[in-house]
Design a protein around this motif. Structure first.
Motif, short mmCIF file in Angstrom:
data_model
loop_
_atom_site.label_atom_id
_atom_site.label_comp_id
_atom_site.label_asym_id
_atom_site.label_seq_id
_atom_site.Cartn_x
_atom_site.Cartn_y
_atom_site.Cartn_z
N GLN A 471 0.80 -1.46 0.10
CA GLN A 471 0.15 -0.15 -0.13
C GLN A 471 0.86 1.40 -0.47
OE1 GLN A 471 -2.88 0.12 3.08
NE2 GLN A 471 -3.43 -2.07 2.72
N LYS A 472 0.02 2.18 -0.76
CA LYS A 472 0.94 3.59 -0.91
C LYS A 472 0.20 4.42 0.46
CE LYS A 472 2.97 6.44 -4.27
NZ LYS A 472 2.87 6.64 -5.69
N ARG A 473 1.30 5.40 0.51
CA ARG A 473 0.93 6.64 1.67
C ARG A 473 1.84 7.75 1.40
NH1 ARG A 473 0.03 4.00 8.12
NH2 ARG A 473 -1.31 2.07 7.59
N GLY A 474 1.38 8.63 0.89
CA GLY A 474 1.68 9.54 0.38
C GLY A 474 2.64 9.10 -0.79
N THR A 475 3.97 8.85 -0.20
CA THR A 475 4.89 9.39 -2.30
C THR A 475 5.64 8.18 -1.26
OG1 THR A 475 6.45 10.66 -0.87
CG2 THR A 475 5.45 11.56 -1.85
N LYS A 476 5.67 7.19 -0.22
CA LYS A 476 5.62 5.76 0.01
C LYS A 476 5.10 4.66 -0.04
CE LYS A 476 8.85 8.77 2.74
NZ LYS A 476 9.04 9.30 3.89
N VAL A 477 6.13 4.44 -0.21
CA VAL A 477 5.22 2.68 0.29
C VAL A 477 6.22 1.03 0.38
CG1 VAL A 477 6.52 1.34 -2.64
CG2 VAL A 477 4.41 0.35 -1.73
N ARG A 478 5.17 -0.02 1.13
CA ARG A 478 6.24 -0.72 1.76
C ARG A 478 5.58 -2.17 1.46
NH1 ARG A 478 5.69 0.84 8.96
NH2 ARG A 478 7.50 2.60 8.38
N GLY A 479 5.98 -2.80 1.99
CA GLY A 479 7.12 -4.52 1.33
C GLY A 479 7.26 -5.61 2.16
N ILE A 480 7.41 -6.27 1.85
CA ILE A 480 7.44 -7.57 3.46
C ILE A 480 8.43 -8.71 2.36
CG2 ILE A 480 6.63 -6.65 5.13
CD1 ILE A 480 4.59 -9.15 4.88
N GLY A 481 9.70 -9.03 2.65
CA GLY A 481 9.56 -10.35 2.08
C GLY A 481 10.96 -11.63 2.90
N VAL A 482 10.47 -12.36 2.41
CA VAL A 482 11.35 -13.04 3.78
C VAL A 482 12.35 -13.78 2.61
CG1 VAL A 482 9.01 -15.14 2.95
CG2 VAL A 482 11.11 -15.59 5.24
N ALA A 483 13.17 -15.02 3.21
CA ALA A 483 14.28 -15.17 2.71
C ALA A 483 14.73 -16.68 3.55
CB ALA A 483 15.47 -14.68 1.81
N ALA A 667 12.18 -8.99 6.14
CA ALA A 667 12.33 -8.12 5.82
C ALA A 667 11.26 -7.34 5.48
CB ALA A 667 13.34 -7.33 4.91
N GLU A 668 10.86 -6.15 6.18
CA GLU A 668 9.79 -4.79 5.92
C GLU A 668 11.21 -3.64 5.26
OE1 GLU A 668 7.20 -2.71 9.03
OE2 GLU A 668 5.86 -2.85 7.21
N VAL A 669 10.85 -3.16 3.89
CA VAL A 669 11.31 -1.77 3.39
C VAL A 669 9.60 -1.00 3.62
CG1 VAL A 669 13.09 -3.25 2.57
CG2 VAL A 669 10.81 -2.61 1.45
N GLU A 670 10.35 0.15 3.24
CA GLU A 670 10.01 1.45 2.75
C GLU A 670 10.87 2.03 1.39
OE1 GLU A 670 8.21 3.46 6.03
OE2 GLU A 670 9.33 5.74 4.84
N VAL A 671 9.88 2.41 0.36
CA VAL A 671 10.22 3.07 -1.05
C VAL A 671 9.81 4.15 -0.57
CG1 VAL A 671 11.06 2.76 -3.24
CG2 VAL A 671 10.72 0.34 -1.34
N ASP A 672 10.73 5.07 -0.75
CA ASP A 672 10.22 6.79 -1.50
C ASP A 672 9.84 6.85 -2.56
OD1 ASP A 672 9.52 9.06 -2.35
OD2 ASP A 672 10.10 10.15 0.07
N THR A 673 8.88 6.77 -3.99
CA THR A 673 7.99 6.50 -5.09
C THR A 673 8.84 7.89 -6.08
OG1 THR A 673 6.22 7.31 -5.12
CG2 THR A 673 6.31 4.65 -4.45
N GLU A 674 8.80 9.18 -5.08
CA GLU A 674 9.20 9.46 -6.01
C GLU A 674 11.15 10.60 -5.56
OE1 GLU A 674 5.94 13.20 -5.43
OE2 GLU A 674 7.47 13.45 -4.17
N THR A 675 11.72 9.55 -4.80
CA THR A 675 13.13 9.83 -5.57
C THR A 675 13.62 8.02 -5.28
OG1 THR A 675 13.42 8.95 -2.44
CG2 THR A 675 13.33 11.84 -3.62
N GLY A 676 13.27 6.98 -5.07
CA GLY A 676 13.48 5.81 -4.81
C GLY A 676 14.56 5.49 -3.56
N ALA A 677 14.33 6.25 -2.82
CA ALA A 677 15.63 6.05 -1.81
C ALA A 677 14.26 4.90 -0.50
CB ALA A 677 15.28 7.38 -0.48
N TRP A 678 14.85 4.25 -0.31
CA TRP A 678 14.53 3.47 1.01
C TRP A 678 15.38 3.03 2.04
CZ3 TRP A 678 16.70 -2.04 0.92
CH2 TRP A 678 17.36 -2.33 -0.30
#
Lengths: 819, 284, 339
Positions: A471-483, A667-678
């Motif tokens: 889900q996106k909030r503002g410009t940020k989107v989160r995701g989860i992953g496992v390995a 891991a849970e990451v948060e990506v800023d979709t306007e800058t690519g920074a995460w």
């Protein structure tokens, strides 16, 4: 063994810690000696050349310059031993690497060394040396070398084929037709000399409900230990004394002896503290031979060679980058019915590397595919030498495959954790190719991956986070992953040695390196456990081979905790038995009737027993020892014999299966979709490493290993200019290992703590598996956050992600190395 | 010890290469130009440098009745070429050397644009001169030795019966020769250099040539450029000298007068309509 | 001659205690003298033996060049003030938050303790081809290794490439230009004061320098007028790592807003060209416009007009566009802060 240990599994402070945090710890660079000279290196400016001539006359005429060392000063490498009655093995396909060379095969390879009274003079002397180079063809990118007409890194060819006695260097070029796929962004798959197959993958793919075919590139990365491989050497009484930086103390000695042309007992190695190795200093370094031979040439005068950060980049080893392409067939429930895994390994210029092969084996272990094929080709390049880096091949496997798993989970509508569980290895899980002798696959001693995944899922809060993932909030989107990171985690058959001294203390001798993992101390807790005696009664002697240290495994491949708790267990048991025997001799009765506990043997103190043992001599004070111990241990035994009651034994405990550990990373990451920074918001790791030996240390190792893997995902770089074949990211700040600010905001670490049934203590190694788990989980989380077309190469820096987000398509290629 | 005529750099492989000529040579060229101009001016004040005597011209004029009042010396295309080239050349010199002497501005785009104009005009000129002009009239060769001799004699004050100039006086042609060498040298190397900067025409690629080839190319470009400073100074100087103004005017308007033609040229060597004498050849 | 790195060559070190002494030394030694502030840039050059000055003039002992003081309704910052001192100064924090944030984004805490504001503003390009000591345009040669078919130029310029495609890496320069700071430059010939904007030069003007500073000159102070004190500021730096890294692109802006209308603004982006780029067209465009998404989007598009990407840095176009957009829009509304 049940977890009713008194010492194992408990936190304590290791005896070297105070020195480390107060700066009193002495690393190789901290040593000084009367009249010590300094060495500086002249490095090759070209990726491949022949030195036609060296004119050092002006340099040698400088006041303060004492000598020069060239490749020709090195002893010829000893021929590999001929097996009894057998034929002499064929010569290696490429001349072995030495610390100095007249045919540099990568930019930065040392050509010669100059010794002078100080480094300023040595550097000025280097600048006065005129080297006439003949440039030779070079290749820095494996794919360039495989192209029709591509250059070969070595005159002998560009690809390693075969293994063992059939190892060869061949000239392999793929066709334009092979490369046609590259135009579509897919990895070309031409002739690949290495392969193994499990079952019929074509049949497997027929059963698949979803087939994914993905190309990814996992880059080469320098090991970058904080302590560079500085070394100081001098000669005294015909022996070489070497202060160096190594991961493994005992096993570095024969390596130095071979490089310098000495017998093993003519070398004394002092290495009490090592500032990290990560696989780059397993048996020390080639470069250790430089001060050793320079000192020899200058009549034994102490010679210090400080290695700079840039030099460390060149000679300090690197992980082999791998181009990977995997076609994976999934059943509806996520079960992998077929996997076709193709790998092109960047081998570097020297020894054949096995990362790609390990990647194949670890894929077969981690995903237990119903049918499987691995193909690999290892291409020689004129870039710094590769060697194992923490989870060699394992980490790349996670990097190349876990994003595909995340994508499959999404496409199939299967929870990612469930997808891993349905494919997870369990119990004595098989892996790797069919072993010719048994016609079966090898198998692990024990895998509890499902348990680790369940435990991690709860600790991480997977279900809660899943609700907001993507889900996106503002410009940020989160995701989860496992390995899950799998890797080998233990060897067998090494020796333990300890002394019960006349003062009642137990002195444990160890040849383990103090490379930062603390296994050098942790393994010795087994002595306290077996002798049921407080830890305060124990002293550990390490890091100086003049003190008599036993034959020990290399600290690599997560072997140490497993191998050396076993050796400690064997030697401690020997101590216990001998103390009981000595007590029986002193007071009568059966040895078994004397309980060893709390520094006492029945009514006798350890001190009394030790004094008696010296009196008794023979096996009790080490003047006799078992036959099956290593020659290195026998030499050590001579050093310590007579100092007290000696326990010495080889690990002869049985083991069914090959020891492997596993870490499940979330891991849970948060990506800023306007800058690519995460950034990584949350990270959880659960280790399946058998019995926990030292919880605080396990946390440290799991955390550090995770960060090493995460660094590959986040920022760590390795950049070469293709035109000249030279390094661009030559400074530490260019390499960008993860900083303290890249650490996830919260980190939770736990362990399954299920004892391994195939080792007396139950403990396995932790070094490698968190690395792949960290990299894979973070990559999977990015796929979860950004969708399927986010990245095809590592590290996933903001530029890559932003262009993908902005253009809604991939804008970078996965088919160029070193950018 | 000595002057470093070439500036050195190193390649990524640590090999020494020339990056360009020493810009001190710009000043050498400039001052050589100044010294030449000064020396020439002084000399002009003192020397005889006679043109054809007035009486002789009158005689010729009488003889060559067919000569028109205005004789075309430079066609319009030739004049256009000259002035376009001159503008390009001056732009090139100013854009390259002003920054070197300390007048800083973004010069590169102007420089390569002017360079393209120059190269195009040279190309045009070569085609035009080859097919539409008397190609050899500007050339210098062994056949010019008599003219050289008589020019020297005249300069020394003696009158001589030796040949006078054909269409292009010898000095003019020697200058053209120098410009051919330096101009083509500078523009050919300059065209290659365009691969090294961002232009709309090419993808930048310095690797089309080897490092050492480039190094000589830069030396050649710089040497030609510096030489052109001196040559251009000399050219402008001659163009504005009073006794040469008739030539300068001809480059503007295209023609010279009949009298100028007869004063300075040898009608047998530069034949124009009407230069055939009525009733016999002029005296030689 | 063989190349060797990481060993500083010998030089004569001067540590003058006064500005006049320093200027005298620079006068005396001319081109042989190297000026050193915090040393973070200098030591790279010296240790790599690419620059071998006979004389190093180290300015650390000149007390007068240090500190932040009030000056009218603005402030004056001595050039030798460390970045840490700038970051912790209450006046800077209170009035010129954009500078505080810019300085805090620079490098790492250790480097900020040693690095100076003058040094940060005057630092040289970080192009790794140039820094390798190759004879590129910026080093006085005649090739740009960073813009070739095989060059790795992710960090390089999208604007103003004139042979050289290196960028200005400063984290504080955009803030200084946004605040319309004045740079005080001294030499033995006297003092000149230039606008921060004009302090920086592009390769067209001078391909071997990033600033207007000439040999013999010292940047002694930066005067920030009160014009923009307390305005609405925006800064953001995007880099590979959150500490110890140079910007991929960074931005600083100062904006005066009346209600929902932007009265005027100064917006500066760095690491996209050899000079920090003040976006005057965008400033004119947004003046008088309502502060909303539409204005922000249009401003972003306008900002990147004319950008020319290289092989690996096309991302800088959307990145710069979005940063400008954010500067106009103000802080984003993402997830609740987790740091």
């Amino acid at each position: 063994m049940a977890n009713d240990y008194k010492y194992i599994g408990k936190n304590y402070t290791t005896p070297d810690l105070v020195a480390k945090v107060t700066g009193k710890a002495k690393y190789a660079e901290d040593y000084r000696a009367e009249g010590m000279l300094f060495v500086k290196l002249l490095l090759s400016p070209m990726p491949h050349a022949r030195v036609r001539n060296v004119d050092a006359s002006a340099a040698l005429a400088m006041p303060g310059v004492k000598g020069i060392l060239r490749a020709s000063d090195f002893p010829a490498p000893p021929a590999p031993p001929t097996p009894p009655g057998g034929q002499a093995p064929p010569p290696p396909p490429l001349p072995p690497e030495t610390a100095l060379t007249d045919e540099p095969v990568y930019q930065g390879e040392p050509i010669l060394a100059v010794a002078a009274v100080d480094e300023t003079t040595a550097a000025e002397a280097i600048e006065l040396i005129k080297v006439d180079y003949e440039p030779l063809p070079f290749a820095v990118d494996p794919l360039d070398s495989l192209r029709p007409g591509g250059a070969n890194a070595r005159a002998q060819g560009n690809v390693y084929t075969g293994a063992g006695p059939t190892l060869k260097v061949a000239n392999v070029k793929w066709t334009d037709a092979d490369f046609a796929e590259a135009r579509e962004g897919r990895l070309p798959m031409g002739e690949a000399p290495d392969t193994f197959v499990l079952g019929d993958i074509e049949e497997g793919f027929k059963k698949a409900d979803l087939i994914l075919d993905e190309t990814l590139y996992s880059q080469s990365t320098g090991h970058q230990p904080l302590e560079t491989r500085t070394a100081m050497a001098y000669w005294q009484g015909g022996k070489l004394f070497l202060h160096g930086s190594t991961q493994s103390v005992a096993q570095t000695v024969p390596n130095i002896a071979r490089m310098v042309g000495l017998k093993v007992d003519e070398v004394v190695l002092i290495s009490e503290f090592t500032g990290g190795g990560f696989g780059s200093k397993i048996p020390g370094s080639h470069s250790m031979a430089i001060p050793a031979l320079m000192s020899k040439k200058l009549n034994g005068v102490p010679v210090m060679m400080r290695i700079t950060r840039e030099e460390e980049h060149y000679i300090g080893r690197a992980r082999a980058g791998i181009f990977g392409r995997a076609k994976v067939g999934f059943r509806k429930d996520g079960r992998i019915v077929a996997m076709d895994f193709f790998t092109i390994q960047d081998n570097g210029p020297y020894n054949p590397q096995g990362d790609h092969r390990s990647a194949g084996a670890m894929a077969s272990l981690q995903f237990q595919p119903e049918t499987f094929r691995w193909r690999g080709i290892s291409v020689l390049t004129n870039t710094p030498p590769r060697t194992s880096q923490r989870s060699p091949g394992g980490m790349q496997m996670n990097a190349l495959l876990d994003p595909i798993m995340a994508k499959a989970a999404r496409k199939l509508g299967v929870d990612h954790v469930e997808l891993l569980k349905v494919n997870a290895p369990a119990g004595k899980a098989p892996y790797g190719p069919i072993v010719p002798a048994t016609k079966k696959q090898a198998y692990v001693t024990q895998a509890n991956v499902r348990e680790a995944l369940e435990q991690g899922k709860a600790l991480f809060g997977w279900e809660e986070k899943k609700a907001t993932a993507g889900q996106k909030r503002g410009t940020k989107v989160r995701g989860i992953g496992v390995a899950v990171g799998p890797y080998t985690a233990g060897s067998i058959g090494f020796d333990g040695l300890a002394i019960v001294r006349p003062d009642g203390k137990v002195q444990v001798q160890t040849g383990i390196g103090n490379l930062g993992t603390e296994s050098v101390i942790d393994c010795q807790r087994v002595y306290a456990e077996v002798l049921d005696t407080p830890w305060e009664n124990f002293e550990v002697v390490w890091g100086n081979t003049a003190k008599g240290l036993p034959w020990t495994c290399v600290s690599a491949g997560s072997q140490t905790v497993h191998a050396m708790t076993r050796a400690a267990h064997a030697a401690a048991t020997d101590l216990k038995t001998k103390m009981q025997e000595v007590a029986a001799k002193m007071r009568g009765g059966s040895p078994a009737s004397y309980k060893v506990s709390n520094g006492k043997v029945g009514p006798l103190t350890f001190a009394e027993v030790a004094k008696k043992a010296i009196e008794l001599g023979g096996k009790y004070d080490g003047h006799e020892g078992p036959e099956d111990i290593n020659a290195f241990t026998k030499s050590a035994l001579k050093v310590v014999a007579g100092q007290g009651l000696i326990g010495v034994a080889k690990d002869n405990y049985k083991r069914d299966g090959n020891t492997h550990s596993f870490v499940a990373g979330f891991a849970e990451v948060e990506v800023d979709t306007e800058t690519g920074a995460w950034h990584i918001v949350d990270y959880t790791a659960v280790a399946d490493v058998g019995t926990v030996l030292h919880p605080r240390n396990l946390n440290g190792q799991t955390f550090g290993g995770s960060m090493l893997g995460i660094g590959h995902a986040v920022s760590q770089r390795w950049v070469y200019d293709k035109q000249y074949g030279v390094c661009l990211a030559r400074r530490f700040h260019h390499n960008k290992p993860p900083s303290i600010m890249e650490i996830p905001h919260t980190v939770k670490i736990a362990a399954t703590d299920i004892p391994d049934p195939e080792t007396p203590v139950g403990a396995r190694g932790i070094g490698e598996p968190p690395v792949g788990a960290g990299c894979g989980a973070v990559a999977a989380a990015l796929v979860n956050a950004l969708g399927d077309e986010a990245f095809r190469r590592y590290p996933m820096t903001p530029d890559l992600l932003l262009t993908s987000i902005d253009s809604k398509s991939l804008q970078h290629d996965a088919l160029t190395a070193h950018i | 010890m000595g002057i470093d005529f070439l500036t050195r750099g190193i390649t990524p492989w640590g090999q020494s290469v020339f990056t360009h000529i020493s810009w001190d040579l710009l000043w050498v060229s400039f001052f050589a130009g100044v010294v030449f101009l000064a020396a020439h001016s002084v000399y002009m004040l003192l020397s005889a440098h006679s043109k054809r005597a007035s009486a002789d011209v009158d005689a010729l004029e009488a003889k060559l009745k067919g000569l028109p009042e205005k004789i075309q010396r430079h066609s319009l295309p030739a004049r256009l070429f000259h002035w376009i080239m001159a503008a390009a050349m001056l732009t090139l010199l100013f854009t390259s050397f002003l920054p070197i002497v300390g007048v800083k501005f973004a010069w590169v785009e102007w420089h390569w644009m002017a360079g393209l104009v120059l190269a195009a005009s040279i190309l045009y000129h070569i085609i035009h001169a080859t097919f539409f002009m008397d190609f050899w009239s500007i050339w210098v060769g062994p056949k010019d030795i008599p003219e050289l001799k008589s020019e020297i004699m005249r300069e020394l004050g003696g009158d001589t019966s030796g040949p006078k100039a054909a269409k292009y006086p010898l000095g003019n042609r020697l200058y053209h020769m120098a410009i051919v060498v330096t101009g083509i040298g500078a523009s050919a190397t300059g065209l290659f250099m365009m691969k090294k900067v961002q232009t709309p025409f090419f993808t930048r690629d310095p690797y089309i040539l080897a490092d050492t080839t480039w190094s000589w190319m830069y030396v050649a470009h710089g040497a030609a450029g510096v030489a052109l400073v001196g040559l251009t100074m000399a050219h402008i100087y001659f163009a504005i000298r009073p006794e040469k103004l008739w030539l300068t005017k001809s480059m503007l308007f295209g023609f010279i007068t009949r009298r100028q033609y007869l004063e300075h040229h040898d009608p047998t060597r530069w034949r124009v309509p009407g230069s055939e004498p009525v009733g016999g050849r002029p005296s030689e | 001659m063989a190349v060797i790195h990481d060993m500083m060559p010998a030089f004569e070190l001067f540590q003058p205690a006064s500005l006049d002494d320093a200027l005298g030394l620079l006068d005396r030694h001319g081109a042989d003298a190297w000026v050193m502030a915090g040393g973070l840039d200098s030591f790279d050059w010296l240790k790599d033996r690419i620059r071998k000055p006979a004389v190093v003039v180290e300015l650390g002992a000149i007390e007068g060049l240090r500190g932040v003081k009030a000056s009218g309704d603005g402030i004056e910052i001595g050039a030798m003030t460390t970045l840490t001192e700038v970051v912790t100064n209450p006046l800077v924090r209170e009035k010129f938050g954009v500078l505080f944030q810019g300085a805090e984004a620079a490098a790492s805490p250790q480097i900020r303790n040693q690095g100076t504001i003058g040094g940060n503003l005057s630092q040289d390009a970080r192009c790794w081809y140039y820094r390798a000591g190759w004879s590129c345009y910026r080093a006085g040669g005649n090739v740009c290794y960073a813009d070739t078919p095989t060059a790795v130029n992710r960090e390089h310029a999208i604007f103003g490439a004139d042979r050289c495609v290196a960028v200005n890496p400063s984290d504080t320069a955009p803030a200084m230009i946004a605040l319309d700071a004045k740079m005080v430059i001294r030499s033995s010939k006297g003092e000149r004061i230039v606008d921060a904007q004009d302090y920086f030069v592009g390769p067209g003007t001078d391909i071997t320098r990033l600033t207007t500073l000439q040999p013999g000159e010292l940047l002694t102070a930066i005067r920030i007028p009160g014009t923009w004190a307390g305005a609405e500021f925006y800064t953001e730096k995007v880099a590979d790592r959150k500490v110890w890294d140079f910007p991929l692109v960074n931005i600083a802006s100062a904006m005066k807003v009346n209600g929902s209308t932007i009265e005027r603004a100064r917006i500066v982006v760095n690491a996209v060209a050899a000079q920090p780029m003040r976006l005057e067209a965008v400033e004119q465009f947004v003046a008088g416009k309502p502060r909303n998404e539409e204005t922000a989007n249009a401003a972003g598009e306008l900002a990147v007009r004319g950008a020319v990407p290289l092989a690996h840095n096309a991302y800088k176009i959307p990145l710069m566009r979005n940063l400008v957009k954010r500067a106009i829009r103000g802080g984003d509304n993402g997830w609740a802060s987790t740091s």
